[in-house]
Design a protein around this motif. Structure first.
Motif, mmCIF file in Angstrom:
data_model
loop_
_atom_site.group_PDB
_atom_site.id
_atom_site.type_symbol
_atom_site.label_atom_id
_atom_site.label_comp_id
_atom_site.label_asym_id
_atom_site.label_seq_id
_atom_site.Cartn_x
_atom_site.Cartn_y
_atom_site.Cartn_z
ATOM 1 N N SER A 1 1.388 -1.410 0.392
ATOM 2 C CA SER A 1 0.102 -0.014 -0.093
ATOM 3 C C SER A 1 0.914 0.917 -0.135
ATOM 4 N N GLU B 1 -9.156 -1.160 1.862
ATOM 5 C CA GLU B 1 -9.104 -1.951 2.944
ATOM 6 C C GLU B 1 -9.113 -0.777 4.122
ATOM 7 N N ASP C 1 -6.414 -1.236 -4.164
ATOM 8 C CA ASP C 1 -6.564 -1.582 -3.209
ATOM 9 C C ASP C 1 -7.563 -2.681 -2.511
HETATM 10 MG MG MG Z 1 -2.152 -2.288 2.925
#
Ligand code: MG
Ligand code: TYD
Length: 458
Positions: A108, A131, A177
């Motif tokens: 990330s 997330e 993501d």
């Molecule tokens: Mg991540």
């Protein structure tokens, strides 16, 4: 009318089976079949009808390959030099790039950093975070640097909503993501399941290809180390990148496992700092700089990782086994290879290490699988078991064969220049095969058999 039925899909290769079996009929993996309910709404037939966007594919005519022009392919620099290098010189418009890595490795961070770099030029970037909340993303961004106005964040997992957002504005780059959180409501199954991942990525692919939008997909990795989700995912995307390293160390390696637009031999090295990932421009210097004073059990290998020569320190510890069965452990090095080298040392040099524990460590937490490291590993083991330190300006590059012969390694010239650049004086190499001219300051020490090492280095 849509009818629902149950299928079992292999989470590794996507093979479907009408009933559950322990072993996947496709890839022979054990216990990988997962139950999924699918609603057959005749979507496949519709998909190829002329009215659907994909139906447009059918209107393409065959034409001579020689007449296909590629002038309009301009690669978009991501602003991350290491990433661009691994991609083969920038991001190709309309390409799908899958970034895989273990949790906490920095996927990330890398994606956000890249998104921030691209958007500083004024280009609009959409960061879809399934997330983390926008606040969490913002906090991470603040650690990395100033947040450009044209970087948009969307906390969303539903694919149609993501596609809507893409329709509303013109974006130059899309980051998702992660792919495991994507949810395509038309498809049954929980997010992260085989059919969910496949259909979500298919929907995004068709958008990306028609709008020439480059897409980065973050993917999780299973505990076995492969990308979670069906293998088909790897076939669907253009580039598969792997981000790896030891979480307890700061260094991270980025490499391409598949690349439709370039080689897979490039390697990017990053260091995780308090303010994001920093490219390591001179990895050998950094890795050797950590080594400190000469001590027994340490030898320097001139490895080649992808296209890049790297000087890395091999550390071995040989000590008397406390328990009946001696332990062998290798961090960053293949354990089977270590066992083989120990067997060669015993058989060809008469070094009886059967009653000793042997630990091997690649400094910096890197993982490098270059057979040329063998010679340094053998030297490190000898050095530790005799408790004699090696000179800090001696390095090694050679493969050890089963009969104890030292074999030549690929691209010796590049390894030699890197060794010379870092001030190495002696380099032990194979005495077989041709040797290119030696750079100034470096002396080659050719040896033919593993039994000669001891005489040469101590
Ligand atoms: Mg991540
Ligand atoms: P993250 O990118 O969340 O990993 P992934 O998405 O692969 O799961 O980051 C992992 C770790 O990196 C996290 O534990 C904290 C650390 N980190 C730093 O050390 N420096 C930083 O500037 C940032 C943003 C994270």
């Amino acid at each position: 009318m849509a009818k629902a039925r149950t299928r079992y899909l292999c989470s590794d290769c996507g093979t479907s089976s009408a009933q559950w079996v322990g072993k996947c009929p496709g890839c022979k993996a054990w216990n990988s079949l997962k139950e999924e309910t699918i609603t057959d709404s005749g979507k496949r037939a519709h998909r190829y009808s002329a009215a659907s966007p994909q139906g447009g594919v059918l209107t393409q005519k065959a034409r001579p390959l020689a007449e296909v022009t590629i002038e309009n392919i301009v690669r978009l620099p991501s602003g991350e030099a290491e990433l661009d290098r691994v991609l083969g010189g920038g991001v190709v418009p309309g390409s799908l790039i899958l970034l895989g890595g273990e949790p906490g490795i920095g996927k990330s961070t890398l994606m956000l950093q890249m998104a921030m770099m691209v958007s500083t030029t004024g280009a609009k970037v959409l960061y879809v975070s399934g997330e983390e909340s926008p606040e969490q993303v913002r906090m991470r961004a603040l650690r990395i640097g100033t947040v450009p106005k044209s970087l948009m964040v969307l906390p969303e997992t539903r694919v149609p909503m993501v596609l809507n957002a893409l329709q509303e504005d013109e974006f130059s780059l899309l980051v998702i993501d992660s792919v495991q959180t994507l949810d395509q409501p038309e498809v049954d199954g929980a997010p992260g399941s085989v059919s969910q991942i496949r259909e979500s990525v298919a929907a995004i692919t068709s958008h990306a290809k028609s709008f020439a939008l480059p897409v980065f997909l973050v993917g999780h990795i299973t505990k076995e180390g492969s990308l979670a989700g069906p293998k088909v995912l790897e076939h669907m995307v253009d580039v598969v990148l792997q981000f790896e390293g030891d979480r307890n160390h700061a260094y991270r390696m980025l490499r391409a496992a598949k690349n439709r637009f370039g080689t897979t031999s490039e390697l990017g090295i990053y260091e995780m700092m308090g303010d994001g990932l920093k490219a390591v421009e001179n990895p050998s210097e950094v890795l050797l700089g950590e080594a400190g004073e000469a001590s027994s059990g340490s030898a320097i290998a001139v490895a080649l990782e992808g296209a890049r020569p790297l000087l890395v320190e091999m550390q071995a510890l040989v000590s008397t086994a406390v328990y009946g069965t001696p332990q062998r452990s290798g961090t960053g090095f293949d354990l089977r290879r270590l066992n083989m080298l120990l067997a060669v040392l015993e058989k060809r040099c008469g070094f009886k290490l059967g009653a000793f524990d042997v630990f091997l460590n690649l400094a910096g937490g890197l993982k490098i699988s270059d057979p040329a490291n063998d010679l340094a590993v053998v030297a490190a083991i000898l050095s530790s078991s005799l408790d004699l330190p090696l000179d800090r300006d001696t390095c090694f590059a050679g493969e050890v064969g089963l009969s104890g012969e030292i074999r030549p390694v690929a691209r010796l010239d590049e390894r030699m220049s890197e060794a010379a650049r870092l001030g190495m004086k002696r380099m032990l190499v194979s005495g077989h095969g041709k040797r290119p001219p030696t750079p100034k300051g470096l002396t080659l020490v050719p040896i033919k058999r593993v039994s000669e090492i001891q005489r040469v280095i101590f």
